[in-house]
Design a protein around this motif. Structure first.
Motif, PDB file in Angstrom:
ATOM      1  N   ALA A  76       0.628  -1.090  -0.205  1.00 27.08           N
ATOM      2  CA  ALA A  76       0.007  -0.102   0.152  1.00 27.08           C
ATOM      3  C   ALA A  76       1.001   1.146   0.044  1.00 27.08           C
ATOM      4  N   MET A  77       1.990   0.949   0.590  1.00 21.60           N
ATOM      5  CA  MET A  77       2.831   2.384   0.520  1.00 21.60           C
ATOM      6  C   MET A  77       3.724   2.304  -0.502  1.00 21.60           C
ATOM      7  N   HIS A  78       4.145   1.162  -1.265  1.00 23.12           N
ATOM      8  CA  HIS A  78       4.975   1.083  -2.311  1.00 23.12           C
ATOM      9  C   HIS A  78       4.198   0.451  -3.581  1.00 23.12           C
ATOM     10  N   SER A  79       3.257   1.078  -3.932  1.00 21.10           N
ATOM     11  CA  SER A  79       2.360   0.641  -5.102  1.00 21.10           C
ATOM     12  C   SER A  79       2.842   0.576  -6.352  1.00 21.10           C
ATOM     13  N   ASN A  80       4.106   1.402  -6.351  1.00 19.29           N
ATOM     14  CA  ASN A  80       4.809   1.359  -7.576  1.00 19.29           C
ATOM     15  C   ASN A  80       6.050   0.110  -7.765  1.00 19.29           C
ATOM     16  N   TYR A  81       6.140  -0.693  -6.917  1.00 21.66           N
ATOM     17  CA  TYR A  81       7.209  -1.563  -6.865  1.00 21.66           C
ATOM     18  C   TYR A  81       6.587  -2.786  -7.874  1.00 21.66           C
ATOM     19  N   GLN A  82       7.521  -3.186  -8.638  1.00 16.60           N
ATOM     20  CA  GLN A  82       7.542  -4.261  -9.801  1.00 16.60           C
ATOM     21  C   GLN A  82       7.250  -5.672  -9.343  1.00 16.60           C
ATOM     22  N   THR A  83       7.465  -5.900  -7.979  1.00 20.79           N
ATOM     23  CA  THR A  83       7.456  -7.476  -7.581  1.00 20.79           C
ATOM     24  C   THR A  83       6.255  -7.342  -6.366  1.00 20.79           C
ATOM     25  N   ARG A  84       5.815  -8.694  -6.155  1.00 17.28           N
ATOM     26  CA  ARG A  84       4.895  -8.753  -5.313  1.00 17.28           C
ATOM     27  C   ARG A  84       5.306 -10.163  -4.296  1.00 17.28           C
ATOM     28  N   LEU A  85       5.154 -10.283  -3.060  1.00 21.83           N
ATOM     29  CA  LEU A  85       5.320 -11.454  -2.319  1.00 21.83           C
ATOM     30  C   LEU A  85       3.955 -12.040  -2.210  1.00 21.83           C
ATOM     31  N   ILE A  86       3.919 -13.250  -2.473  1.00 18.63           N
ATOM     32  CA  ILE A  86       2.782 -14.180  -2.212  1.00 18.63           C
ATOM     33  C   ILE A  86       3.258 -15.101  -1.109  1.00 18.63           C
ATOM     34  N   LEU A  87       2.180 -15.263  -0.129  1.00 17.77           N
ATOM     35  CA  LEU A  87       2.343 -15.941   1.082  1.00 17.77           C
ATOM     36  C   LEU A  87       1.632 -16.970   1.220  1.00 17.77           C
ATOM     37  N   HIS A  88       2.544 -18.440   1.427  1.00 14.59           N
ATOM     38  CA  HIS A  88       1.826 -19.633   1.625  1.00 14.59           C
ATOM     39  C   HIS A  88       2.166 -20.225   2.987  1.00 14.59           C
ATOM     40  N   THR A  89       1.152 -20.209   3.759  1.00 10.37           N
ATOM     41  CA  THR A  89       1.171 -20.763   4.925  1.00 10.37           C
ATOM     42  C   THR A  89       0.897 -22.131   5.522  1.00 10.37           C
ATOM     43  N   ARG A  90       1.922 -22.784   5.993  1.00 12.96           N
ATOM     44  CA  ARG A  90       1.633 -24.064   6.351  1.00 12.96           C
ATOM     45  C   ARG A  90       1.604 -24.576   7.976  1.00 12.96           C
ATOM     46  N   THR A  91       0.602 -25.123   8.415  1.00 14.35           N
ATOM     47  CA  THR A  91       0.833 -25.420   9.995  1.00 14.35           C
ATOM     48  C   THR A  91       1.511 -26.730  10.140  1.00 14.35           C
ATOM     49  N   SER A  92       2.509 -26.207  11.226  1.00 14.37           N
ATOM     50  CA  SER A  92       3.170 -27.388  11.658  1.00 14.37           C
ATOM     51  C   SER A  92       3.148 -27.521  13.269  1.00 14.37           C
ATOM     52  N   LYS A  93       2.885 -28.605  13.984  1.00 11.09           N
ATOM     53  CA  LYS A  93       2.786 -28.639  15.370  1.00 11.09           C
ATOM     54  C   LYS A  93       4.027 -29.457  15.983  1.00 11.09           C
ATOM     55  N   ASP A  94       4.720 -30.235  15.332  1.00 17.56           N
ATOM     56  CA  ASP A  94       5.557 -31.165  15.609  1.00 17.56           C
ATOM     57  C   ASP A  94       6.942 -31.242  14.637  1.00 17.56           C
ATOM     58  N   LEU A  95       7.930 -31.943  15.013  1.00 16.82           N
ATOM     59  CA  LEU A  95       8.908 -32.054  13.796  1.00 16.82           C
ATOM     60  C   LEU A  95       8.615 -32.468  12.485  1.00 16.82           C
ATOM     61  N   ALA A  96       7.936 -33.624  12.599  1.00 15.74           N
ATOM     62  CA  ALA A  96       7.187 -34.378  11.736  1.00 15.74           C
ATOM     63  C   ALA A  96       6.613 -33.613  10.392  1.00 15.74           C
ATOM     64  N   SER A  97       5.408 -32.943  11.076  1.00 15.49           N
ATOM     65  CA  SER A  97       4.726 -31.897  10.331  1.00 15.49           C
ATOM     66  C   SER A  97       5.528 -30.865   9.726  1.00 15.49           C
ATOM     67  N   THR A  98       6.415 -30.303  10.435  1.00 14.20           N
ATOM     68  CA  THR A  98       7.416 -29.412  10.142  1.00 14.20           C
ATOM     69  C   THR A  98       7.887 -29.849   8.874  1.00 14.20           C
ATOM     70  N   ALA A  99       8.539 -30.942   8.608  1.00 16.75           N
ATOM     71  CA  ALA A  99       9.538 -31.446   7.609  1.00 16.75           C
ATOM     72  C   ALA A  99       8.435 -31.539   6.426  1.00 16.75           C
ATOM     73  N   THR A 100       7.382 -32.214   6.599  1.00 16.37           N
ATOM     74  CA  THR A 100       6.325 -32.307   5.423  1.00 16.37           C
ATOM     75  C   THR A 100       5.879 -31.067   4.822  1.00 16.37           C
ATOM     76  N   ALA A 101       5.789 -29.967   5.839  1.00 16.80           N
ATOM     77  CA  ALA A 101       5.261 -28.566   5.231  1.00 16.80           C
ATOM     78  C   ALA A 101       6.311 -28.022   4.390  1.00 16.80           C
ATOM     79  N   VAL A 102       7.507 -28.122   4.959  1.00 15.49           N
ATOM     80  CA  VAL A 102       8.858 -27.472   4.259  1.00 15.49           C
ATOM     81  C   VAL A 102       8.882 -28.296   2.897  1.00 15.49           C
ATOM     82  N   MET A 103       8.813 -29.465   2.909  1.00 13.05           N
ATOM     83  CA  MET A 103       8.966 -30.273   1.612  1.00 13.05           C
ATOM     84  C   MET A 103       8.027 -29.834   0.685  1.00 13.05           C
ATOM     85  N   ASP A 104       6.811 -29.732   1.100  1.00  9.06           N
ATOM     86  CA  ASP A 104       5.598 -29.233   0.232  1.00  9.06           C
ATOM     87  C   ASP A 104       5.855 -27.798  -0.344  1.00  9.06           C
ATOM     88  N   LEU A 105       6.265 -26.911   0.622  1.00 10.13           N
ATOM     89  CA  LEU A 105       6.570 -25.669  -0.055  1.00 10.13           C
ATOM     90  C   LEU A 105       7.739 -25.648  -0.947  1.00 10.13           C
TER      91      LEU A 105
END
Length: 922
Positions: free
Chosen positions: A65-94
């Motif tokens: 909103a402050m830098h509307s003239n920028y030519q790049t945009r960040l697109i966020l993808h959130t993954r839920t992780s509650k333990d070590l196993a779910s964290t590894a799965t989420a990172v591999m998916d990303l």
């Protein structure tokens, strides 16, 4: 019907046009902007995760909103992780399916090494704003960026806080994970630098059951240590304090200090029942400077939180959310720099990774992105965003106190290792520290305002010496009626005064005399101190001297008395009884100078008065010599002008009388001082005389002085005789070494002061003072009570009035001020004699004036004699050159010269007579 349709067209047409325009705008922006996909891995169901997710979403929205003239945009993808196993799965998916160019997280500290390894393999930077192990670093993991302060940096603030309250032993309670263990090394080292020891470490597993945690806490209760440093994450930390409260460990006397791992996210449990059990704890957390942007963001954040969950009781914004917000801004800036300089790098990737083994370089901009992020600098919501060595630059820490369901900042710690009461707003950290190093008032566990001592101190067993003499220091008196023993003395009262000056008041104690079955001292002072080593005593209080070899097995407080060992010897009275005392005021060289001046003055007057009619210097040579020596005395006894005739002789007479008057005045004053002041001279002035003559020497029985005399002064053991009381000292010194006594007694200055207070007219201190550290209280090695009692003794001594009263009570005079000699020691007789060098200026002036008068007075004689000799030489020379024919002429010339000399002689006689007549008339 037609009108209805027309009305619908007029209503929906603007809406359709707006939607069409919006779709075209979105499509054009999509075509003109390059999208960069980033992933976020954390537990959105937890308080910290929910805050982070909302802050990231708001950061992306606010940035573009402050830098509307920028030519790049960040697109966020959130993954839920509650333990070590779910964290590894989420990172591999990303990495495989989304092909993200950066990963935010993880929230679980123990999952960080795995995520970093995956990111490094795929050349994808991992940006963490949650706690991670200090072992992980950017230098070892180039694709790891810690958007927080290093946890190991806080140990300096922890050590400074512990030192501020004087706690020298702590128990470290940590989470049994790599994250918890990662701070052990840095914490121990920082504490050791501040003379603080980790007495015990307790590791608690994050999966431990409540009964297991309670069992560990009960074990801690059996230890005497009461200062606990807790380093663990919020889930385990909240359980620990709830169980500690149930176990009675949140009461008065206990100290709990939590690290940033729990302190930074304390707001997540602020509204739960757990916070009630944490009342009174201290915490160290990162300081967030106040700003208008932060206040504005906080209002918008609360508004959005209420819209998303109106029934929520409220989750407070924490530092992790602010770091997440600033990380997005830093990432967006870095991506834009890459997009502007080389847009081709932002093209969509088409390669798909199917498994972990084939996970190669999935990010084309990863290496460049890491470099750009490290170079980003800006002022964010959490403060200055400046990465140094892959992590946020170290900043200020807050020291806060949990009170009720809230918290209160009581002070700050800055990187220059200073603790301050507050920071002034609008100033730099370097200039914002106030002059006060005090903290605000703290409410400790159990609603206590007294600073805990840090240890569970049982009833102290205090050993005291049993003394036959010098009971002014330690004395015991038993009441025959009640059979109770009272303990008195200067050392005992100083100990009690120090107890009152301590920061805590709940120390109980009991005195245990170190005596045998006969009621006597059960050995030496060293033997008594060894009872501490054998754990029979917890401390020793008394007239115990601080000596270097004793510090190997006990610790001493700072001294409470003066220090030093010196000689006590008899004194010689009445120098005025000497028949030759009249010679004492002047040294031999001054006497010699006066005698020489007498002879000099007599000779000068003899020379000046010889040509006159003064009959005093007439007569035979013996008479003239006698008058020359007698005249200076006659001039002083009979100061008449008739003694001399010439004016210049009178001038010399005045000078001589002035010199004599000055010398006589000084002589009289010095002799009067010797006759009226009783001079006290020690019979022995040095140790060398004792050693050379083999004199007997006394010392206090059981004292370290015996070893000092043998080892340091090299006396023979056969020369040493031990004594106990002041009366024994007096008897031994009064007998002397020839009659079965001693020539001197070596003792510490406090004992000598007590002795001189009773027998000061007969004895004095002599010789050099051999420095010692004075009397102190002894405790076991490493005892924390040493520092407490040292500060208390310092308070008592600075107070002044307390010590003065105690000294007056037991000694009748102040003895704690360190002196270099007894006031009864007089200056040696030789040093009090007047020397010729003291009057050299006076003698020089008188000598020059006298010689000048002599030269002026006898100038005619001084000049006529050389002229007469020259004439005689010339006549003889001419006579030797003349012939025989001229003999008569020479004789005639000689006759003429003779007649001329006779005439001059007659004139001289007439002048003398005239002068004599003039003197007579006067």
């Amino acid at each position: 019907m037609i009108n209805f349709r027309r009305s619908l067209i007029f209503v929906y047409l603007p809406i359709l046009l707006f939607l069409f325009h919006f779709l075209i705008r979105v499509k054009s922006e999509t075509k003109s902007s390059s999208l960069v996909h980033i992933g976020a891995v954390f537990d959105v169901d937890s308080a910290e995760g929910a805050v982070a997710e909302m802050c990231i979403s708001m950061a992306i929205s606010d940035f573009y909103a402050m830098h509307s003239n920028y030519q790049t945009r960040l697109i966020l993808h959130t993954r839920t992780s509650k333990d070590l196993a779910s964290t590894a799965t989420a990172v591999m998916d990303l990495l495989k399916n989304v092909e993200v160019d950066a990963i935010l997280g993880p929230q679980i500290p123990d999952a960080a090494p795995l995520v970093i390894e995956l990111g490094e393999k795929a050349h994808v930077p991992v940006i963490s704003f949650f706690p991670t192990s200090p072992i992980l670093s950017h230098s070892k993991n180039p694709y790891f960026i810690r958007a927080t302060q290093d946890d190991s940096f806080q140990v300096k603030a922890i050590a400074a806080t512990l030192r501020r309250f004087g706690w020298h032993q702590v128990v470290f309670v940590y989470e049994d994970t790599d994250y918890g263990k990662g701070m052990i090394s840095s914490l121990v080292n920082a504490l050791l630098e501040n003379d603080i020891r980790v007495a015990y470490m307790m590791a608690i597993s994050s999966s431990a059951e409540d009964f297991q945690i309670s069992r560990e806490l009960n074990m801690l209760m059996t230890r005497k240590n009461r200062v606990f440093v807790v380093h663990m994450t919020t889930p385990l930390g909240s359980r620990l304090f709830a169980l500690a409260d149930k176990s009675g460990m949140m009461t008065e006397g206990y100290v709990w200090l939590i690290t940033t791992a729990l302190a930074n996210s304390l707001s997540a449990i602020m509204n739960s029942e757990t916070i009630d059990s944490m009342e009174g704890i201290l915490g160290i957390r990162s300081h967030v400077p106040k700003s208008k942007d932060l206040e504005n963001f906080n209002r918008r954040w609360k508004r959005k939180l209420h819209l998303m969950n109106p029934n929520s009781s409220g989750t407070e914004l924490n530092i992790f959310g602010l770091w997440a917000y600033d990380s997005i801004w830093a990432l967006a800036r870095a991506v834009e720099r890459i997009g502007v300089t080389n847009p081709t790098l932002l093209k969509l990737k088409t390669r798909v990774v199917k498994d972990f083994a084939s996970l190669g370089s999935s990010s084309r901009i990863g290496p460049r992105l890491v470099k750009e992020i490290l170079n980003v600098k800006f002022k964010g919501l959490s403060g200055e965003f400046h990465l140094v060595n892959g992590q946020l630059k170290s900043s200020t820490f807050e020291i806060f106190n949990v009170i009720g369901k809230g918290e209160r900042v009581v002070g700050y710690w800055t990187p220059d290792k200073r603790i301050s009461r507050k920071l002034h707003s609008g100033e730099t950290l370097e200039n914002s520290i106030t002059s006060s190093n005090e903290l605000r008032k703290i409410i400790w566990a159990g609603d206590s305002t007294l600073t805990p001592q840090g240890l569970a101190i049982p009833k102290l067993r205090i050993g005291i010496p049993v003394k036959k003499g010098f009971k002014e220091f330690v004395d015991m008196k038993k009441n025959v009626h009640t059979n109770e023993t009272s303990y008195l003395g200067f050392s005992i009262d100083v100990f009690r005064a120090a107890l009152k000056a301590l920061d805590f008041k709940n120390i109980s104690y009991e005195f245990f005399p170190f005596m045998n079955e006969k009621g006597e001292m059960n050995g030496t002072y060293d033997d008594m101190l060894h009872q501490i080593v054998e754990q029979k005593y917890d401390a020793v209080v008394g007239d115990t001297t601080i000596v270097a070899n004793r510090t190997y097995y006990v610790d001493f407080t700072m001294p409470y008395s003066e220090s030093g060992v010196t000689m006590l010897v008899p004194i010689k009275h009445g120098i005025h009884r000497n028949m030759w005392i009249f010679l004492h005021p002047w040294s031999w060289d001054l006497w010699l100078a006066v005698i020489v001046s007498f002879i000099f003055m007599g000779l000068v007057i003899r020379i000046m008065e010889q040509p006159t009619v003064n009959t005093a210097f007439a007569g035979s040579p013996n008479r003239q010599l006698g008058m020359t020596l007698w005249w200076p005395f006659a001039a002083l006894a009979l100061p008449e002008r008739g003694l001399v005739v010439k004016d210049w002789s009178r001038f010399v007479l005045v000078i001589w009388i002035g010199l004599a008057v000055i010398l006589m005045q000084i002589y009289t004053a010095s002799l009067s001082s010797m006759l009226t002041v009783d001079q006290l001279q020690p019979t022995v002035v040095g140790v060398n005389k004792l050693i050379a003559n083999g004199y007997k020497v006394g010392h206090q029985n059981g004292s370290f002085v015996k070893g000092f005399l043998l080892d340091e002064l090299k006396l023979n053991e056969s020369q040493l005789i031990p004594y106990h009381t002041v009366k024994e000292y007096h008897q031994a010194l009064s007998k002397g070494h020839k009659n079965g006594g001693v020539a001197a007694i070596f003792a510490e200055i406090p004992y000598i002061r007590v002795f001189l207070n009773k027998y000061g007219s007969k004895y004095t201190m002599a010789g050099p003072i051999y420095r010692t550290s004075g009397f102190g209280f002894a405790f076991p090695k490493g005892s924390h009570l040493v520092s407490y009692f040292s500060r208390a003794i310092l308070k008592v001594r600075e107070e002044g009035k307390i010590m003065d009263k105690l000294e007056e009570k037991y000694f009748g005079q102040i003895i704690t001020s360190i002196g270099v000699a007894s006031p009864m020691i007089s200056t040696p007789d030789d040093s009090r004699k007047l020397r010729a060098s003291s009057f050299s200026g006076l003698f020089i002036i008188v000598g020059i004036a006298t010689l000048l008068a002599l030269v002026i007075s006898e100038k005619s004689y001084i000049w006529s004699k050389p002229v007469a000799l020259a004439k005689e030489f010339s006549i003889r020379y001419l006579s030797s050159q003349s012939s025989n024919g001229s003999t008569e002429l020479v004789v005639a010339a000689q006759s003429t010269a003779q007649v001329h000399d006779d005439v001059e002689s007659s004139h001289d006689v007439q002048d003398l007579v005239g002068n004599n007549n003039e003197g007579t008339s006067i």
